[in-house]
Enzyme design. Sequence first.
Site, short mmCIF file in Angstrom:
data_model
loop_
_atom_site.label_atom_id
_atom_site.label_comp_id
_atom_site.label_asym_id
_atom_site.label_seq_id
_atom_site.Cartn_x
_atom_site.Cartn_y
_atom_site.Cartn_z
N THR A 500 56.74 43.27 12.38
CA THR A 500 56.61 44.46 13.42
C THR A 500 55.57 45.50 12.77
O THR A 500 56.39 46.96 12.76
CB THR A 500 57.96 44.64 13.67
OG1 THR A 500 58.53 43.66 14.48
CG2 THR A 500 58.13 45.59 15.19
N HIS A 501 54.58 45.31 12.33
CA HIS A 501 53.67 46.43 11.58
C HIS A 501 52.50 46.44 12.37
O HIS A 501 51.34 45.99 11.79
CB HIS A 501 53.47 46.49 10.18
CG HIS A 501 55.04 46.39 9.43
ND1 HIS A 501 54.82 45.78 8.05
CD2 HIS A 501 56.05 46.60 9.81
CE1 HIS A 501 56.15 45.83 7.81
NE2 HIS A 501 57.03 46.60 8.59
N ASN A 502 52.43 46.69 13.90
CA ASN A 502 51.29 46.77 14.44
C ASN A 502 50.60 48.13 14.49
O ASN A 502 51.56 49.28 14.32
CB ASN A 502 51.76 46.48 15.92
CG ASN A 502 52.40 45.32 16.17
OD1 ASN A 502 53.69 45.48 16.10
ND2 ASN A 502 52.05 44.19 16.46
#
Lengths: 572, 246
Positions: A500-502
């Site tokens: 979840t590292h957008n």
Amino acid sequence: MPRRLPKVDVVIVGVGWGGGIIASELTKQGMTVVGLERGKERKTEDYFMVHDELRYALRYELMQDLSKETITFRSNTRIRALPMRSYGSFLLGTGLGGAGVHWNGQTFRFLPYDFEIRSKTIERYGEKKIPEGMTIQDWGITYDQLEPYYDRFEKLCGISGEENPLAGKRSSPYPTPPMKQTPAMKMFAEAAKKLKLHPYMMPSANLSQQYTNPDGVSRAACQYCGYCERFGCEYGAKADPVVTVIPVAKKTGKFEIRTHSHVRRILHTGNKATGVLYTDVTTGEEFEQPADIVVLTSYVFNNARLLLLSKLGRPYDPATGRGVIGKNYAYQVIRGGATGFFEDKEFNLYAGAGSLGMTLDDYNGDNFDHSDLKFLHGASISLSQTGQRPIANNPVPSGTPNWGKEYKAASLKYFNRALGVGAQGASMPFRHHFLDLDPTYRDVFGDPLMRITFDFEEQDRQLAAFTADKCGQILKEMGATHIDVRRELGPYDITPYQSTHNTGGVIMGASPDTSAVNNYLQMWDVENLFVVGASAFPHNSGYNPTDTVGALAYRAAEGIAKYAKGNGGLLV
Amino acid sequence: MAQTNEGQEQAVSRRKFLKNSGLVLGGLVVGGVAGSLLRTQAPPPPAAAPAPADFNQALMYFSPEQFRVVDAATERIFPEDENGPGARTLGAAYFIDHQLAGDWGFNARDYMQGPFYPGEATQGYQGRLRRREIFDIGIQEMNNYSTTKYGKRFYELEADQQDAVLKAFEADEVKLTTISASGFFKMLRASTMEGVYADPLYGGNKNMDGWRLKNYPGNQMAYTQVIEQDQFVKMEPKSLRDHQHG
């Protein structure tokens, strides 16, 4: 007609790390701040029954309800984008504290190289090293300029850690000593040292010991319960906005949080924002909240989406490369790793903490020579012990069937005998990776969804193969009896969880021609609008993003205060 | 060499820990755990009575026929063996039944708005059917395939025949029009594993025996005494029920 509310100094959209930091800093200086949060209130008592893998990790208790809003995805502009109907690749947070509630607490600074990536790459390798279409650019701020803000965020959280020998200079040591070391971490460190690498304890927001931060907030030490990522912390040991900045802001009496308040538009006249339009989702009533300054502090996608929906800023056009809103969407290359199986050793893998691990940066950033490599940047390589829960963790050696008697026996045998060494690879932006509004699919209000156009490139495939081999070498040195090395990255697939590292979409920089915000995260085109979050990253580094998000939030808070006290205009 | 943690797990008892932990901001309690979660009265000791009937083992969604198919299939996916119980004894099929009866079965938190177009595999599931409908069709097709191939319903087949049917679904050798055979198998397999290992409050992992199979201790409040230990520490698991009522 929406009901018009009394004007406030500042309205913030989304109350997570970004919103919490901005609110606490500005209210301390006497400004009135309203925080609009689309989700519900959260508090530590909510996590009484949190050790529930099914509810939190597999049914996504803390995540955004996709039936109301999701994103659409396509790998390139030639195919139709389709909605992400269920969770997979990444998890969108919601509610008070946002994604700051269900993070792991891994709190790395980006490297000095990151902030000047284009200049430094050209300086060392020449311009031809940057492949066609790769749109890396300098951030408009240097590591040294950002360092004091990293320091502030780390002191806010009480980060537990030790000096990383290959990172940028620190103005002060970590506020608390490193976490405890497990046997597996010691094995990793010893193996890495034998390979002449530089392991260090992963910097952790889980707290190695009781800590009181500069705001006077005390938190207890981590109990290594093994329920961190996707879960809230029932001890308040893991730093999150709900147990740090939000109560500090509330105590001033200047901060009002309105939950269940879904912001749908930024209102504006000329080139100034005038407030926001939001819906109370419990009643359906619409409100207009006027403010002198508007700050977007929601997740990457909603920061960019709100600007596009509100027709603010210049939308990015991949055909011409012009425009900035939606530009340089990037992600993370996480699949190039290895798993080692140990016939003769059992580990207490059920115990752990979100940020318990050993890391090395010998293959991160430009810490190694890329002259003969077909990729830029790199990855942090870690062995982490986050607490292995039983549904999601069933490692078996490759070649084992996926179900049945043989599978059962192997999955039971190796549950406590398998260690992963993982690479968190940087993600470089490309001209054809971007965010825009989907022409077909809509949210529960009828507004277009955010559309992601993204795929892995040759850069990413080369990087994953390289880091997978390095991970395999470390496991070999650790004495694993069988090693599975995952060299093949494949196309970007939105179904398996990755990270979840957008990042990107509203990027910072030195010039309005190539960036949306300046180095105070102030919009070039709308001087009283600040956009805070990983949306500001022009690329993503080989680390978790939160330390940099926190540092930039402090930097933005300083800019907002300066702007409010001055005579307006751009701060840079 | 395994060792037990007797005498260690109490080193940091939850109560003591909560009393000592100061989630305090200038006199203001921010965490709130300390106040609200502490019970002032100890719960009454459990009465020595025979084990009550398991009221949870009744169907919420499946018909008895559907249940027989799913129960048999879960047992082949995770069979009883010399290591211990299989999915049947652990109640995995009841777990799946109960899950389908609620939010998960209705895809309540998934984006289910149209238009529906077939997409690339990398774009994920794009069908309009909900999980309970996929199970309905999948179960029926398992019986159809079994009857065509072996002249019996799935749960009447020999174990190796059942395996062959499951493999045919897994490999998409069964051609279905409304659902993907392999997609159904994947869901069946994943929910079987959930039924084996989710907290017993959901109806599977009966008596925490799924956790015992892999020495998983369930819900424990602290591992500070375990985390640095070189030897494997085996302990009796605890459930969320223990946490609430213990």
